[in-house]
Design a protein around this motif. Structure first.
Motif, PDB file in Angstrom:
ATOM      1  N   ASP A  64       0.818  -1.211   0.000  1.00  0.00           N
ATOM      2  CA  ASP A  64       0.000   0.000   0.000  1.00  0.00           C
ATOM      3  C   ASP A  64       0.857   1.269   0.000  1.00  0.00           C
ATOM      4  O   ASP A  64       0.543   2.224  -0.713  1.00  0.00           O
ATOM      5  CB  ASP A  64      -0.941  -0.001   1.201  1.00  0.00           C
ATOM      6  N   TYR A  67       2.266   1.615  -3.514  1.00  0.00           N
ATOM      7  CA  TYR A  67       1.262   2.073  -4.481  1.00  0.00           C
ATOM      8  C   TYR A  67       0.972   3.563  -4.312  1.00  0.00           C
ATOM      9  O   TYR A  67       0.683   4.261  -5.289  1.00  0.00           O
ATOM     10  CB  TYR A  67      -0.013   1.250  -4.374  1.00  0.00           C
ATOM     11  N   THR A  68       1.070   4.070  -3.090  1.00  0.00           N
ATOM     12  CA  THR A  68       0.915   5.502  -2.854  1.00  0.00           C
ATOM     13  C   THR A  68       2.045   6.263  -3.543  1.00  0.00           C
ATOM     14  O   THR A  68       1.818   7.294  -4.188  1.00  0.00           O
ATOM     15  CB  THR A  68       0.892   5.808  -1.334  1.00  0.00           C
ATOM     16  N   SER A  71       1.353   6.272  -7.310  1.00  0.00           N
ATOM     17  CA  SER A  71       0.310   7.239  -7.665  1.00  0.00           C
ATOM     18  C   SER A  71       0.865   8.658  -7.707  1.00  0.00           C
ATOM     19  O   SER A  71       0.585   9.411  -8.646  1.00  0.00           O
ATOM     20  CB  SER A  71      -0.844   7.173  -6.665  1.00  0.00           C
ATOM     21  N   LYS A  72       1.656   9.007  -6.707  1.00  0.00           N
ATOM     22  CA  LYS A  72       2.245  10.353  -6.674  1.00  0.00           C
ATOM     23  C   LYS A  72       3.200  10.566  -7.842  1.00  0.00           C
ATOM     24  O   LYS A  72       3.215  11.632  -8.466  1.00  0.00           O
ATOM     25  CB  LYS A  72       2.988  10.577  -5.353  1.00  0.00           C
ATOM     26  N   GLN A  75       1.299  10.985 -11.250  1.00  0.00           N
ATOM     27  CA  GLN A  75       0.277  12.023 -11.269  1.00  0.00           C
ATOM     28  C   GLN A  75       0.401  12.981 -12.446  1.00  0.00           C
ATOM     29  O   GLN A  75      -0.584  13.312 -13.080  1.00  0.00           O
ATOM     30  CB  GLN A  75       0.357  12.820  -9.972  1.00  0.00           C
ATOM     31  N   PHE A 134      -2.994  -3.031 -14.148  1.00  0.00           N
ATOM     32  CA  PHE A 134      -2.553  -1.642 -14.192  1.00  0.00           C
ATOM     33  C   PHE A 134      -1.618  -1.400 -15.380  1.00  0.00           C
ATOM     34  O   PHE A 134      -1.793  -0.446 -16.145  1.00  0.00           O
ATOM     35  CB  PHE A 134      -1.869  -1.303 -12.859  1.00  0.00           C
TER      36      PHE A 134
END
Length: 193
Positions: A64, A67-68, A71-72, A75, A134
């Motif tokens: 987790d 994955y954060t 994502s950042k 972006q 993904f």
């Protein structure tokens, strides 16, 4: 009445994950976990259910958090190919900053535990499936935008990228020279253009 946890679960998971990441599941003892977390054995069993359950919680937390980061990093990508390049740059940064050459916790788990426990296999398969979806979505969008070639299907390229990432993570344990790793990444990306 259930007992209320009086500790920071995220901090405990981070400390336990460091033990598992450094030693692996099999070599990590309950005493190692007690020493690292500051919890007694009964607290670990009552809160997490045992060593294997704690290990799975650590893997999920690690996933987790990563994955954060993904994502950042993605972006502000200009297009799907740029997103894939940024993803590999994230892995490169992780490898170069890993001064202890521990490698990726999940990749290490795959090497150590993939054939040893059904719960671990289930976690690894779910993680792989999610990540492949993904990657396939990124490639598909890149092909639609003509920034990724159509020489292979989106699924085939997703499998290639997944395997390349696993290989890069493993290679990064032995080779931490940024220039050498950038050459590998450039070669992987060129396959898509």
């Amino acid at each position: 009445m259930p007992k209320v946890e009086t500790f920071d679960k995220e901090l405990v998971l981070k400390k336990a994950a460091n033990v598992f990441h450094n030693k692996g599941f099999n070599a990590a003892s309950m005493q190692d976990l007690v020493d690292a977390t500051g919890l007694n054995r009964s607290s670990i069993y009552n809160s997490f259910g045992g060593k294997l359950d704690l290990f799975l919680e650590c893997l999920k937390s690690y996933r987790d958090l990563f994955y954060t980061k993904v994502s950042k990093r993605l972006q502000n990508a200009d297009n799907p190919l740029d997103a894939i390049e940024r993803l590999f740059e994230l892995y490169l940064d992780e490898i170069v900053s890993d001064k202890d050459d521990k490698g990726c916790f999940i990749t290490n788990c795959t090497s150590e535990m993939a054939n040893q426990n059904e719960s671990i296999v289930s976690f690894l398969n779910a993680n792989r499936t999610s990540f492949l979806e993904f990657l396939e979505e990124l490639v598909e969008k890149g092909q639609e935008q003509s920034v990724i070639n159509n020489n292979k299907s989106a699924n085939e390229y997703a499998l290639y990228l997944f395997s390349s990432i696993q290989g890069l993570r493993t290679t990064g344990i032995l080779i931490s020279n940024k220039n050498d790793l950038q050459i590998i990444i450039k070669t992987i990306i060129q396959t898509l253009i």
